[in-house]
Design a protein around this motif. Structure first.
Motif, PDB file in Angstrom:
ATOM      1  N   SER A 266       0.828  -1.194   0.000  1.00  0.00           N
ATOM      2  CA  SER A 266       0.000   0.000   0.000  1.00  0.00           C
ATOM      3  C   SER A 266       0.870   1.254   0.000  1.00  0.00           C
ATOM      4  CB  SER A 266      -0.906   0.011   1.239  1.00  0.00           C
ATOM      5  OG  SER A 266      -1.493   1.288   1.405  1.00  0.00           O
ATOM      6  N   PRO A 267       0.405   2.340  -0.616  1.00  0.00           N
ATOM      7  CA  PRO A 267       1.129   3.602  -0.555  1.00  0.00           C
ATOM      8  C   PRO A 267       1.295   4.133   0.867  1.00  0.00           C
ATOM      9  CG  PRO A 267      -0.479   3.661  -2.328  1.00  0.00           C
ATOM     10  CD  PRO A 267      -0.748   2.420  -1.538  1.00  0.00           C
ATOM     11  N   VAL A 268       0.519   3.598   1.823  1.00  0.00           N
ATOM     12  CA  VAL A 268       0.666   3.995   3.226  1.00  0.00           C
ATOM     13  C   VAL A 268       2.022   3.540   3.771  1.00  0.00           C
ATOM     14  CG1 VAL A 268      -0.268   3.626   5.550  1.00  0.00           C
ATOM     15  CG2 VAL A 268      -1.805   3.978   3.644  1.00  0.00           C
ATOM     16  N   GLY A 269       2.625   2.564   3.106  1.00  0.00           N
ATOM     17  CA  GLY A 269       3.905   2.039   3.554  1.00  0.00           C
ATOM     18  C   GLY A 269       3.764   0.745   4.325  1.00  0.00           C
ATOM     19  N   MET A 270       2.565   0.186   4.346  1.00  0.00           N
ATOM     20  CA  MET A 270       2.301  -1.067   5.044  1.00  0.00           C
ATOM     21  C   MET A 270       1.795  -2.105   4.040  1.00  0.00           C
ATOM     22  SD  MET A 270       0.084   0.386   8.242  1.00  0.00           S
ATOM     23  CE  MET A 270       0.777   1.462   9.495  1.00  0.00           C
ATOM     24  N   PRO A 271       1.971  -3.385   4.355  1.00  0.00           N
ATOM     25  CA  PRO A 271       1.313  -4.381   3.511  1.00  0.00           C
ATOM     26  C   PRO A 271      -0.188  -4.339   3.754  1.00  0.00           C
ATOM     27  CG  PRO A 271       2.371  -5.438   5.391  1.00  0.00           C
ATOM     28  CD  PRO A 271       2.767  -3.991   5.434  1.00  0.00           C
ATOM     29  N   GLY A 272      -0.952  -4.794   2.779  1.00  0.00           N
ATOM     30  CA  GLY A 272      -2.404  -4.857   2.916  1.00  0.00           C
ATOM     31  C   GLY A 272      -2.905  -6.179   2.376  1.00  0.00           C
ATOM     32  N   ARG A 287       3.260   0.387 -12.834  1.00  0.00           N
ATOM     33  CA  ARG A 287       2.866   1.514 -11.998  1.00  0.00           C
ATOM     34  C   ARG A 287       1.651   2.169 -12.644  1.00  0.00           C
ATOM     35  NH1 ARG A 287       4.115   7.303 -12.055  1.00  0.00           N
ATOM     36  NH2 ARG A 287       3.573   8.103  -9.976  1.00  0.00           N
ATOM     37  N   ILE A 288       0.664   2.510 -11.821  1.00  0.00           N
ATOM     38  CA  ILE A 288      -0.542   3.166 -12.317  1.00  0.00           C
ATOM     39  C   ILE A 288      -0.543   4.594 -11.782  1.00  0.00           C
ATOM     40  CG2 ILE A 288      -3.064   3.073 -12.463  1.00  0.00           C
ATOM     41  CD1 ILE A 288      -2.854   0.081 -11.756  1.00  0.00           C
ATOM     42  N   PRO A 289      -0.114   5.564 -12.586  1.00  0.00           N
ATOM     43  CA  PRO A 289      -0.014   6.940 -12.096  1.00  0.00           C
ATOM     44  C   PRO A 289      -1.376   7.493 -11.677  1.00  0.00           C
ATOM     45  CG  PRO A 289       1.096   6.667 -14.216  1.00  0.00           C
ATOM     46  CD  PRO A 289       0.271   5.447 -13.990  1.00  0.00           C
ATOM     47  N   PRO A 290      -1.420   8.279 -10.605  1.00  0.00           N
ATOM     48  CA  PRO A 290      -2.689   8.873 -10.165  1.00  0.00           C
ATOM     49  C   PRO A 290      -3.238   9.848 -11.207  1.00  0.00           C
ATOM     50  CG  PRO A 290      -1.006   9.031  -8.443  1.00  0.00           C
ATOM     51  CD  PRO A 290      -0.318   8.603  -9.690  1.00  0.00           C
ATOM     52  N   ALA A 291      -4.549   9.863 -11.346  1.00  0.00           N
ATOM     53  CA  ALA A 291      -5.192  10.811 -12.263  1.00  0.00           C
ATOM     54  C   ALA A 291      -5.188  12.213 -11.661  1.00  0.00           C
ATOM     55  CB  ALA A 291      -6.621  10.372 -12.557  1.00  0.00           C
ATOM     56  N   GLY A 292      -5.159  12.287 -10.354  1.00  0.00           N
ATOM     57  CA  GLY A 292      -5.131  13.550  -9.618  1.00  0.00           C
ATOM     58  C   GLY A 292      -4.701  13.249  -8.203  1.00  0.00           C
ATOM     59  N   PRO A 302       2.745  11.658  -4.968  1.00  0.00           N
ATOM     60  CA  PRO A 302       2.047  11.375  -6.232  1.00  0.00           C
ATOM     61  C   PRO A 302       2.958  11.042  -7.408  1.00  0.00           C
ATOM     62  CG  PRO A 302       1.075  13.267  -5.149  1.00  0.00           C
ATOM     63  CD  PRO A 302       2.318  12.938  -4.379  1.00  0.00           C
ATOM     64  N   LYS A 303       4.151  11.619  -7.439  1.00  0.00           N
ATOM     65  CA  LYS A 303       5.042  11.396  -8.581  1.00  0.00           C
ATOM     66  C   LYS A 303       5.702  10.023  -8.556  1.00  0.00           C
ATOM     67  CE  LYS A 303       6.077  16.252  -9.486  1.00  0.00           C
ATOM     68  NZ  LYS A 303       7.147  17.296  -9.583  1.00  0.00           N
ATOM     69  N   SER A 304       5.687   9.385  -7.397  1.00  0.00           N
ATOM     70  CA  SER A 304       6.366   8.089  -7.300  1.00  0.00           C
ATOM     71  C   SER A 304       5.481   6.958  -6.785  1.00  0.00           C
ATOM     72  CB  SER A 304       7.592   8.215  -6.389  1.00  0.00           C
ATOM     73  OG  SER A 304       7.192   8.640  -5.085  1.00  0.00           O
ATOM     74  N   THR A 305       4.305   7.272  -6.249  1.00  0.00           N
ATOM     75  CA  THR A 305       3.452   6.225  -5.681  1.00  0.00           C
ATOM     76  C   THR A 305       3.090   5.183  -6.751  1.00  0.00           C
ATOM     77  OG1 THR A 305       1.436   5.797  -4.413  1.00  0.00           O
ATOM     78  CG2 THR A 305       1.260   7.440  -6.142  1.00  0.00           C
TER      79      THR A 305
END
Length: 349
Positions: A266-272, A287-292, A302-305
């Motif tokens: 997860s982008p939170v930094g934890m496994p999910g 990688r699926i870039p955020p739309a916003g 946002p640039k690396s998630t």
């Protein structure tokens, strides 16, 4: 046999805590239904305003507006029953959400996805009760020691969330592998020992709630055998008529098999933990870039998630079961049918 649960001298009719599931799963409908049946209903504050008109432009304002609306809805259903908010420490608008819950006179705030070190300072002298989520004895010791020294306060609930929980997990991948091998009971007993030590030191009760993969009577009985004062249930409540999720979302939990559950990053930094689908397969190779960006998480860039968790959870809440993120507990395969909230609670406690 289930114990009687009391929080700050106030009785909870059923020792049953509903897990907070965002985005758009644990809203006023589900929380109100659980509280009406004598348990503790919990509204997830995570991006709760995603259906508000101004959400993309003013996400924080939209979220606070939706918190109030969903709380009023739950209160209308539950009457004087217990209604709280699950507010993740990782949220960018964490403090503002805590203050809103206090303003609404909610009964309880539950905080996890990181240690809520400064939560007592945000609520100050409010009568609102505080629950914290921990997964290890070390995290429990750090938090309780800090709260005691800085605020002279203990939490009203300590929720032990085990490795079979859904959503964000408070473990490193190596810990999850270890607990699958040696079991989690020893860690539970260590956490309970820490809680008992601080109970004695501050002369206040700290009821312990056991969570993580509880969905069957035998699992609930085991939790009480270990000394828990109550249980927290989330995944099984998804497949209830009262749950606020999309019908397709609910049905997917009824049909999910054990082999379809997987761990994701997860982008939170934890496994999910989530149900396997097109999205989880894509995330293994792309990688699926955020739309916003609605600035939902403190730690997200946002640039690396690898993907936007808000977008993925909103798609799921809107019924997209392939490109949405379907967080679930490790025992989701035990969910066999749609049922009512009363049936779930009656079958467990």
């Amino acid at each position: 046999m289930a114990k009687q649960l009391e929080i700050r001298g106030r009785r909870v009719e059923r020792p049953f805590l509903q897990g907070g599931m965002g985005i758009g799963i644990s809203l006023g409908g589900l929380a109100g239904a659980v509280a009406k049946e004598g348990g503790i209903g919990v509204i997830s504050a995570a991006q709760i305003g995603f259906r508000e008109e101004n959400f993309r432009k003013e996400p924080q304002k939209a979220n606070l507006l939706a918190m109030e609306r969903e709380y009023r809805k739950a209160r209308e259903i539950a009457g004087k029953g217990w209604i709280g908010f699950n507010i993740m420490t990782a949220m960018s608008c964490y403090r503002e959400s805590v203050e809103k819950a206090k303003e609404l006179s909610a009964d309880l705030i539950i905080s996890g996805a990181g240690l809520p070190m400064d939560l007592p300072g945000y609520v100050k002298d409010s009568p609102i009760c505080l629950g914290v989520i921990v997964s290890t004895a070390r995290s429990a010791e750090i938090l309780l020691k800090y709260w005691g020294r800085k605020y002279r306060r203990m939490p009203e609930l300590l929720i032990i969330e085990g490795p079979m929980a859904g959503g964000h997990l408070g473990f490193q991948k190596e810990q999850l592998d270890l607990y699958q091998t040696v079991g989690y009971e020893t860690e539970i007993r260590k956490i309970m020992k820490v809680a008992k030590g601080y109970e004695n030191a501050y002369q206040v009760p700290i009821p312990v709630i056991l969570a993580g993969g509880i969905g069957e009577k035998s699992q609930a009985e085991e939790a009480f055998r270990l000394g828990a004062d109550g249980i927290q249930v989330a995944t099984r409540l998804i497949a209830t008529w009262e749950c606020d999720a999309h019908p397709r979302y609910k049905e997917r939990y009824v049909t999910a098999g054990k082999e379809e559950v997987e761990l994701i990053k997860s982008p939170v930094g934890m496994p999910g933990r989530a149900i396997s689908n097109t999205l989880t397969k894509r995330l293994k190779t792309e990688r699926i870039p955020p739309a916003g960006c609605t600035r939902c998480l403190k730690s997200c860039h946002p640039k690396s998630t690898p993907y936007c968790i808000t977008e993925a959870l909103i798609r799921a809440a809107d019924g997209d079961i392939e490109e949405g993120l379907l967080f679930c507990g490790g025992n989701v395969a035990s969910v066999k049918k749609m049922e009512g909230v009363k049936e779930v609670i009656d079958s467990l406690v």
